[in-house]
Design an enzyme around this catalytic site. Structure first.
Site, PDB file in Angstrom:
ATOM      1  N   MET A   1       0.837  -1.181   0.000  1.00  0.00           N
ATOM      2  CA  MET A   1       0.000   0.000   0.000  1.00  0.00           C
ATOM      3  C   MET A   1       0.874   1.233   0.000  1.00  0.00           C
ATOM      4  O   MET A   1       1.968   1.160   0.506  1.00  0.00           O
ATOM      5  CB  MET A   1      -0.832  -0.006   1.271  1.00  0.00           C
ATOM      6  CG  MET A   1      -2.273  -0.274   1.008  1.00  0.00           C
ATOM      7  SD  MET A   1      -3.346   0.291   2.345  1.00  0.00           S
ATOM      8  CE  MET A   1      -2.360   0.679   3.742  1.00  0.00           C
ATOM      9  N   PRO A   2       0.362   2.309  -0.468  1.00  0.00           N
ATOM     10  CA  PRO A   2      -0.813   2.405  -1.322  1.00  0.00           C
ATOM     11  C   PRO A   2      -0.483   2.048  -2.765  1.00  0.00           C
ATOM     12  O   PRO A   2       0.675   1.874  -3.118  1.00  0.00           O
ATOM     13  CB  PRO A   2      -1.180   3.880  -1.215  1.00  0.00           C
ATOM     14  CG  PRO A   2       0.139   4.564  -1.071  1.00  0.00           C
ATOM     15  CD  PRO A   2       1.003   3.619  -0.268  1.00  0.00           C
TER      16      PRO A   2
END
Lengths: 121, 121, 121
Positions: A1-2
């Site tokens: 992430m992200p």
């Protein structure tokens, strides 16, 4: 992430895209508190006239981040400020032409590989 | 706001993309109640066979909007109807081949430039 | 539903993209319980170096799904597992290099054609 999608004009040298992606990645990890190896990026280069940012002059640069909900507004503001400053200092991106949009989702919405939902395991 | 990604087949004349983008922008502002200069668009042209819309014939046109939550269902319906009608009338897009998807986020999720979160300032 | 964006390196034969898209569509429908004709896909091919997945070796494949909220975590996990297995078996995609991200929205956020919000009608 992200997951970060970087959309930029397509007339820059190859090295420029690498530098921009490196900078975005470093600032994301620093300001939004992600692990150091959390790099997931899609770099999309388009003809300059295919990216519209009002009537501003100069090339637009758009960052779209998808991440789990949970980051504070303060952390997001820190990210916006730092990434704009660093892109200006290091690769001469005009901060006026940098747009950033975040979309949030949940734990079950991520598989980082191997067909697993790592946040649920 | 909003950020609009327009995905279309890549075999049209340059002018067509400009017309489609102008129409989408005008209808977004009119029906979803945005300021007149709120134009943020990414226009992505792909080989026609890289855009799948069931088994429909003819070119697909896909609009993806990211915007702050708050617009009513009625306003969204008005947008769908008006943009389909206008694209058909002005650039001959078949309404059957127009797909629209909206994703919503929050105030802190936007930076329109200068490294600031304008909705929080 | 859902709208699926498939992002892959651009050096594969045309047929490979078709196979990947077919597999993803079949598994989406099977595991996430969509109607059999619910195919909405954007296939984005980029230079391999424009898709970053940490420091993993080999080509990355990224699936981004936008769909209505409502699918269970269990169904999503089933989807991740099955699509990774099937892509490995049929087109030799390394499961380690497959990233999947889901973003959810609501009934009013979809128009599948004809300027209508089908989930509201």
């Amino acid at each position: 992430m992200p997951l970060v999608t970087i959309t930029a004009a397509d007339h820059y040298p190859q090295e420029w895209y690498r530098q921009v992606a490196d900078i975005v990645n470093e600032v994301v990890i620093e300001t939004l508190d992600f692990p150091v190896d959390d790099r997931y990026q899609i770099i999309q280069a388009l003809p300059a006239e295919r990216i519209e940012l009002q009537t501003r002059s100069g090339d637009a640069l758009i960052l779209q981040l998808t991440m789990r909900s949970g980051r504070s507004s303060t952390a997001k503001q820190h990210f916006y400020k730092k990434v704009a400053e660093t892109l200006e200092q290091k690769v001469d991106v005009d901060p006026a032409n940098l747009m950033i949009v975040i979309t949030e989702n949940k734990d079950a919405d991520w598989s980082f590989g191997d067909g697993k939902a790592q946040f649920l395991v």
